[in-house]
Motif scaffolding. Structure first.
Motif, PDB file in Angstrom:
ATOM      1  N   LEU A  10       0.819  -1.204   0.000  1.00 35.10           N
ATOM      2  CA  LEU A  10       0.000   0.000   0.000  1.00 35.10           C
ATOM      3  C   LEU A  10       0.857   1.260   0.000  1.00 35.10           C
ATOM      4  CD1 LEU A  10      -2.504  -1.135   2.786  1.00 35.10           C
ATOM      5  CD2 LEU A  10      -2.670  -1.490   0.310  1.00 35.10           C
ATOM      6  N   ASN A  11       0.267   2.331  -0.476  1.00 39.64           N
ATOM      7  CA  ASN A  11       0.984   3.604  -0.523  1.00 39.64           C
ATOM      8  C   ASN A  11       1.556   3.994   0.835  1.00 39.64           C
ATOM      9  OD1 ASN A  11       0.654   4.246  -3.338  1.00 39.64           O
ATOM     10  ND2 ASN A  11      -1.503   4.596  -2.889  1.00 39.64           N
ATOM     11  N   TYR A  48      -5.535  -9.543  -2.812  1.00 37.69           N
ATOM     12  CA  TYR A  48      -4.921  -8.355  -2.219  1.00 37.69           C
ATOM     13  C   TYR A  48      -5.436  -8.258  -0.794  1.00 37.69           C
ATOM     14  CZ  TYR A  48      -3.530  -6.957  -6.904  1.00 37.69           C
ATOM     15  OH  TYR A  48      -2.962  -6.911  -8.146  1.00 37.69           O
ATOM     16  N   ASN A  50      -5.238  -6.149   2.255  1.00 35.40           N
ATOM     17  CA  ASN A  50      -4.820  -4.769   2.493  1.00 35.40           C
ATOM     18  C   ASN A  50      -5.371  -4.217   3.793  1.00 35.40           C
ATOM     19  OD1 ASN A  50      -3.857  -4.798  -0.194  1.00 35.40           O
ATOM     20  ND2 ASN A  50      -5.860  -4.182  -0.943  1.00 35.40           N
ATOM     21  N   ALA A  52      -7.103  -1.695   5.879  1.00 40.21           N
ATOM     22  CA  ALA A  52      -8.150  -0.708   5.590  1.00 40.21           C
ATOM     23  C   ALA A  52      -8.762  -0.340   6.942  1.00 40.21           C
ATOM     24  CB  ALA A  52      -9.189  -1.284   4.636  1.00 40.21           C
ATOM     25  N   THR A  71      -8.736   5.835   1.818  1.00 40.12           N
ATOM     26  CA  THR A  71      -7.762   6.902   1.558  1.00 40.12           C
ATOM     27  C   THR A  71      -6.717   6.452   0.544  1.00 40.12           C
ATOM     28  OG1 THR A  71      -6.216   6.220   3.303  1.00 40.12           O
ATOM     29  CG2 THR A  71      -8.006   7.736   3.942  1.00 40.12           C
ATOM     30  N   TYR A  72      -5.979   7.411   0.026  1.00 38.91           N
ATOM     31  CA  TYR A  72      -4.870   7.135  -0.877  1.00 38.91           C
ATOM     32  C   TYR A  72      -3.860   6.203  -0.196  1.00 38.91           C
ATOM     33  CZ  TYR A  72      -0.577   7.859  -3.524  1.00 38.91           C
ATOM     34  OH  TYR A  72       0.577   7.663  -4.224  1.00 38.91           O
ATOM     35  N   ALA A  75      -4.521   2.517  -0.567  1.00 41.17           N
ATOM     36  CA  ALA A  75      -4.592   1.963  -1.925  1.00 41.17           C
ATOM     37  C   ALA A  75      -3.308   1.209  -2.263  1.00 41.17           C
ATOM     38  CB  ALA A  75      -4.810   3.088  -2.937  1.00 41.17           C
ATOM     39  N   ASP A  78       0.485   1.749  -7.488  1.00 42.04           N
ATOM     40  CA  ASP A  78       0.059   1.675  -8.887  1.00 42.04           C
ATOM     41  C   ASP A  78       0.652   0.495  -9.640  1.00 42.04           C
ATOM     42  OD1 ASP A  78      -1.516   3.930  -8.612  1.00 42.04           O
ATOM     43  OD2 ASP A  78      -0.023   5.295  -9.485  1.00 42.04           O
ATOM     44  N   ALA A  81      -1.459  -2.588  -8.620  1.00 42.76           N
ATOM     45  CA  ALA A  81      -2.879  -2.363  -8.335  1.00 42.76           C
ATOM     46  C   ALA A  81      -3.783  -3.397  -8.992  1.00 42.76           C
ATOM     47  CB  ALA A  81      -3.282  -0.973  -8.791  1.00 42.76           C
TER      48      ALA A  81
END
Length: 182
Positions: A10-11, A48, A50, A52, A71-72, A75, A78, A81
Motif C-alpha cells: 500500500l501507498n 490483495y 490490504n 483498511a 484513503t490514498y 490503496a 500503482d 494495483a
C-alpha cells in the motif's frame, strides 16, 4: 487451486506514513511477475490483503493512523494495483493477518484453494500472521524470499526462518513458484 496473497503493498507502507520504500521497491518487480503469472493461470487466484483501518482499530493505537479505509494511503501501489481481473479478490483487513476478521477462508473454500503463496510486507508481522492463519487452516504455505521484506533494522532471514520452522513454510523464489507443476 493456488492463491497468491499480496499483503499490504500500500501507498502508506511504500512511500507514506509508515514507508519502507528502500526495501519495498525491491520486491515490487517480483510481485508484479507473480501477479501476471497468476492472472494468466486459471488455477490461481490473486488476493490483495490490504490494511483498511477505521479510527477505532486497535492497530492504530500501536502504529498511529495509517492505511485508513478509503484513503490514498490504503490503496495498492500503482505498479501492483488490482485491475478487476477474473479470480482477483480484494480483501480489506483491520488486523495483521489476512484471515482475521475477513471472509477469506470462505472464498478459498469456494475456489478449492489448497496452497497459498505469501508476498508483500512485512515478513515479521503481517506476512507472519497470515502464515499462522494459513497454517491453522491447513494450507500449504510458500514464501518467495525475493517477494517479501521487513521493516528496516529487522532481520529478514530470521523472519523467514521462523515461518519455515514454526509453520512449515517452504521458503523459495519467485522463479521457482512460477515453474510448471511447482
Amino acid at each position: 487451486m493456488k492463491a497468491l496473497i499480496v499483503i499490504d503493498m500500500l501507498n502508506d507502507f511504500v512511500t507514506g506514513v509508515l514507508n519502507n520504500e528502500a526495501d519495498a521497491a525491491k520486491i515490487i518487480p517480483p510481485i508484479k511477475r507473480l501477479i501476471q503469472h497468476a492472472r494468466a493461470d486459471p488455477d490461481w487466484l490473486v488476493v490483495y490483503s490490504n490494511d483498511a483501518h477505521r479510527s477505532d482499530d486497535r492497530e492504530i493505537s500501536v502504529w498511529g493512523r495509517h492505511a485508513m479505509a478509503g484513503t490514498y494511503g490504503a490503496a495498492v501501489v500503482d505498479e501492483l494495483a488490482p485491475v478487476g481481473a477474473e479470480r482477483e479478490i480484494v480483501s480489506p483487513k483491520r488486523f495483521y493477518g489476512a484471515f482475521d476478521g475477513t471472509d477469506l477462508e470462505e472464498v478459498f473454500r469456494k475456489y478449492g484453494v489448497s496452497e497459498v503463496i505469501l508476498t508483500g510486507q512485512h515478513t515479521h508481522c503481517c506476512v507472519r500472521h497470515t502464515a499462522y492463519g494459513a497454517f491453522v487452516r491447513d494450507y500449504k504455505i510458500r514464501v518467495p524470499a525475493d517477494a517479501v521484506c521487513v521493516f528496516p533494522g529487522v532481520d529478514g532471514d530470521a523472519a523467514l526462518d521462523y515461518l519455515k520452522m514454526v509453520y512449515g513454510a517452504e521458503i523459495t523464489t519467485t522463479s521457482a513458484v512460477m515453474l510448471p507443476n511447482s
